[in-house]
Scaffold this motif. Structure first.
Motif, PDB file in Angstrom:
ATOM      1  N   GLY A   1       6.028  10.430  -2.986  1.00 21.17           N
ATOM      2  CA  GLY A   1       6.565   9.272  -2.281  1.00 21.17           C
ATOM      3  C   GLY A   1       6.172   9.212  -0.812  1.00 21.17           C
ATOM      4  N   ASP A   2       5.737   8.036  -0.360  1.00 22.67           N
ATOM      5  CA  ASP A   2       5.649   7.817   1.087  1.00 22.67           C
ATOM      6  C   ASP A   2       7.062   7.651   1.618  1.00 22.67           C
ATOM      7  N   ARG A   3       7.865   6.884   0.857  1.00 22.66           N
ATOM      8  CA  ARG A   3       9.287   6.775   1.155  1.00 22.66           C
ATOM      9  C   ARG A   3      10.057   6.879  -0.154  1.00 22.66           C
ATOM     10  N   ILE A   4      11.298   7.277  -0.017  1.00 22.84           N
ATOM     11  CA  ILE A   4      12.151   7.484  -1.184  1.00 22.84           C
ATOM     12  C   ILE A   4      13.461   6.740  -0.966  1.00 22.84           C
ATOM     13  N   ALA A   5      13.900   6.022  -2.014  1.00 25.77           N
ATOM     14  CA  ALA A   5      15.225   5.394  -1.978  1.00 25.77           C
ATOM     15  C   ALA A   5      16.105   6.144  -2.966  1.00 25.77           C
ATOM     16  N   ILE A   6      17.319   6.448  -2.559  1.00 27.55           N
ATOM     17  CA  ILE A   6      18.224   7.173  -3.450  1.00 27.55           C
ATOM     18  C   ILE A   6      19.398   6.286  -3.835  1.00 27.55           C
ATOM     19  N   LEU A   7      19.570   6.128  -5.147  1.00 26.63           N
ATOM     20  CA  LEU A   7      20.647   5.303  -5.688  1.00 26.63           C
ATOM     21  C   LEU A   7      21.748   6.183  -6.263  1.00 26.63           C
TER      22      LEU A   7
ATOM     23  N   GLY B   1       0.785  -1.238   0.000  1.00 24.73           N
ATOM     24  CA  GLY B   1       0.000   0.000   0.000  1.00 24.73           C
ATOM     25  C   GLY B   1       0.810   1.277   0.000  1.00 24.73           C
ATOM     26  N   GLU B   2       2.132   1.184  -0.034  1.00 21.59           N
ATOM     27  CA  GLU B   2       2.894   2.432  -0.037  1.00 21.59           C
ATOM     28  C   GLU B   2       3.342   2.823  -1.441  1.00 21.59           C
ATOM     29  N   THR B   3       3.558   4.118  -1.603  1.00 21.74           N
ATOM     30  CA  THR B   3       4.149   4.622  -2.833  1.00 21.74           C
ATOM     31  C   THR B   3       5.634   4.784  -2.560  1.00 21.74           C
ATOM     32  N   PHE B   4       6.407   3.900  -3.164  1.00 18.42           N
ATOM     33  CA  PHE B   4       7.841   3.847  -2.903  1.00 18.42           C
ATOM     34  C   PHE B   4       8.567   4.400  -4.130  1.00 18.42           C
ATOM     35  N   VAL B   5       9.297   5.470  -3.934  1.00 21.31           N
ATOM     36  CA  VAL B   5       9.956   6.122  -5.066  1.00 21.31           C
ATOM     37  C   VAL B   5      11.438   5.779  -5.072  1.00 21.31           C
ATOM     38  N   VAL B   6      11.950   5.447  -6.255  1.00 17.83           N
ATOM     39  CA  VAL B   6      13.388   5.218  -6.405  1.00 17.83           C
ATOM     40  C   VAL B   6      13.934   6.357  -7.238  1.00 17.83           C
ATOM     41  N   MET B   7      14.904   7.062  -6.692  1.00 20.36           N
ATOM     42  CA  MET B   7      15.450   8.165  -7.478  1.00 20.36           C
ATOM     43  C   MET B   7      16.967   8.174  -7.498  1.00 20.36           C
TER      44      MET B   7
ATOM     45  N   GLY C   1      14.171   6.844   3.064  1.00 17.60           N
ATOM     46  CA  GLY C   1      13.467   7.532   4.141  1.00 17.60           C
ATOM     47  C   GLY C   1      12.251   8.260   3.658  1.00 17.60           C
ATOM     48  N   ARG C   2      11.484   8.782   4.609  1.00 14.67           N
ATOM     49  CA  ARG C   2      10.346   9.622   4.264  1.00 14.67           C
ATOM     50  C   ARG C   2      10.887  10.925   3.675  1.00 14.67           C
ATOM     51  N   PRO C   3      10.069  11.616   2.858  1.00 13.22           N
ATOM     52  CA  PRO C   3      10.539  12.853   2.235  1.00 13.22           C
ATOM     53  C   PRO C   3      11.180  13.819   3.226  1.00 13.22           C
ATOM     54  N   GLU C   4      10.543  13.961   4.373  1.00 14.78           N
ATOM     55  CA  GLU C   4      11.090  14.910   5.352  1.00 14.78           C
ATOM     56  C   GLU C   4      12.456  14.473   5.877  1.00 14.78           C
ATOM     57  N   GLU C   5      12.617  13.168   6.051  1.00 15.82           N
ATOM     58  CA  GLU C   5      13.911  12.668   6.544  1.00 15.82           C
ATOM     59  C   GLU C   5      15.022  12.938   5.524  1.00 15.82           C
ATOM     60  N   ILE C   6      14.670  12.750   4.248  1.00 20.02           N
ATOM     61  CA  ILE C   6      15.659  12.977   3.193  1.00 20.02           C
ATOM     62  C   ILE C   6      16.091  14.444   3.176  1.00 20.02           C
TER      63      ILE C   6
END
Ligand SMILES: Nc1ncnc2c1ncn2[C@@H]1O[C@H](COP(=O)(O)OP(=O)(O)OP(=O)(O)O)[C@@H](O)[C@H]1O
Ligand SMILES: [Mg+2]
Length: 345
Positions: A231-237, A53-59, A246-251
């Motif tokens: 994004g609910d959470r974002i992964a950065i590659l 159920g989450e929107t997980f963004v990879v950027m 992390g969550r947008p705010e954490e990033i």
């Protein structure tokens, strides 16, 4: 357990992946491995969990491994090493018929170049996934109509893709992906080819749909503003390695390194930061005593909406939680801290 589990994935492209894998495991980076072996590291020891159920963004920047990562989820490619599972099921051990059924029934895909069938009209494009599942015409057209309507294209059923704008074509792409009611939507740069305003509309549309549908969405983008918005959470590659999740705010508040910080420097903090991440928490024992109730904001209020309240107030603003009880305060110090750019290093 999380819904999608990616464990210690390495993906090496080139003539001798195993030699390169040994070097990668021993700590060599992408550049060094390319120079020594002629192999390209696509992903370097990436582990990720995506919740249902989450929107997980990879950027990440071009070449950082985003598409390589998403291609492991539909198994367009197999890893050089590592595991991928959905709902506890190992997708790497699926045989071809099982894999095909998995893709047809459980995954929906939305592509950057829309990927519509040019000789089929909107109705037949949206119904396509159901058609290959063997659904009869009446049932699939009823389902397709529903989704065409949901993405705002009612009346366009008989049009062909080349008669539609880019934004409309991508609405068709979204409706087509949703028509089979997949558990997971994979979106690789789905909005990147659209003009900025249309792109922003599509982001809003996706968020509106997601608020009702709660799909598990893996969304790839190289655009941080897009990532932070949806994004609910974002992964950065970076260079195939996972730098931060992390969550947008954490990033934005705690970028893991200079690479992430460079991305986040120009972010509009007013749109990203929420009351709960900038407030000074209230200790539970102190209760509500002594707090002014003149200026109150909810925990999820955006900084841009807190600022006018803060400017009109001489005392600290009270932040309330889910149950409307005070959970923190925001004074001048918290506002200034939120607006200034920190780094961890
Ligand atoms: N089929 C392939 N053969 C060889 N190298 C590949 C292949 N696919 C990807 N790569 C390499 O793997 C790395 C990651 O590529 P990938 O396409 O995943 O990046 P990306 O983050 O999606 O980039 P972009 O933003 O440009 O789409 C790059 O160095 C790329 O050159
Ligand atoms: Mg890509």
């Amino acid at each position: 357990m999380s819904y999608i589990e990616i464990r210690n994935i390495f993906k090496i492209f080139g003539p001798d992946p195993n030699a390169a894998l040994e070097l990668a495991k021993a700590g060599s980076d992408k550049e060094e491995i390319l120079a020594k072996t002629g192999n390209t590291v696509g992903l370097h020891d990436v582990s990720l969990s995506v919740e249902q159920g989450e929107t997980f963004v990879v950027m990440g920047l071009s070449g950082s491994g985003k598409s390589t990562l998403i291609r492991h989820l539909n198994r367009l490619i197999d890893p050089t090493a590592g595991q991928v599972s959905f709902g506890g099921e190992d997708i790497l051990s699926m045989d071809i018929p099982t894999l095909n059924a998995f893709r047809r029934k459980r995954l929906g895909m939305v592509f950057q170049r829309f990927g519509l069938l040019p000789h089929r009209n909107v109705m037949d494009n949206v119904a396509y996934g159901l058609e290959i599942q063997g659904t009869d015409r009446k049932t699939r057209e009823a389902a397709a109509s529903k989704w065409i309507d949901r993405v705002g294209l009612a009346g366009y059923e008989a049009k062909f893709p080349d008669q539609l704008s880019g934004g409309m074509q991508q609405r068709v792409g979204l409706a087509r992906a949703l028509a089979t009611d997949p558990e997971v939507l994979l979106m690789d740069e789905a909005f990147s080819a659209l003009d900025p305003l249309i792109r922003s509309d599509m982001q809003d549309e996706l968020m509106k749909l997601q608020a009702e549908l709660h799909k598990t969405i893996v969304f790839i983008t190289h655009d941080l503003d897009e990532a932070l918005k949806i994004g609910d959470r974002i992964a950065i590659l970076k260079d195939g390695k996972l730098i931060q999740v992390g969550r947008p705010e954490e990033i934005v508040l705690n970028p893991a390194d200079a690479y992430v910080q460079a991305f986040t420097r120009d972010v509009n903090r007013g749109k990203v930061l929420r009351a709960r991440s900038i407030m000074e928490p209230i200790k539970p024992a102190s209760g509500t005593d002594g707090f002014s109730t003149a200026h109150v904001v909810r925990y999820d209020t955006r900084l841009e909406d807190i600022l006018p309240v803060a400017l009109g107030s001489d005392t600290a603003i009270t932040v309330t939680g889910h149950d409307n009880h005070p959970i923190g305060t925001i004074g001048k110090k918290q506002i200034l801290d939120a607006l200034s750019v920190h780094s961890n290093d």
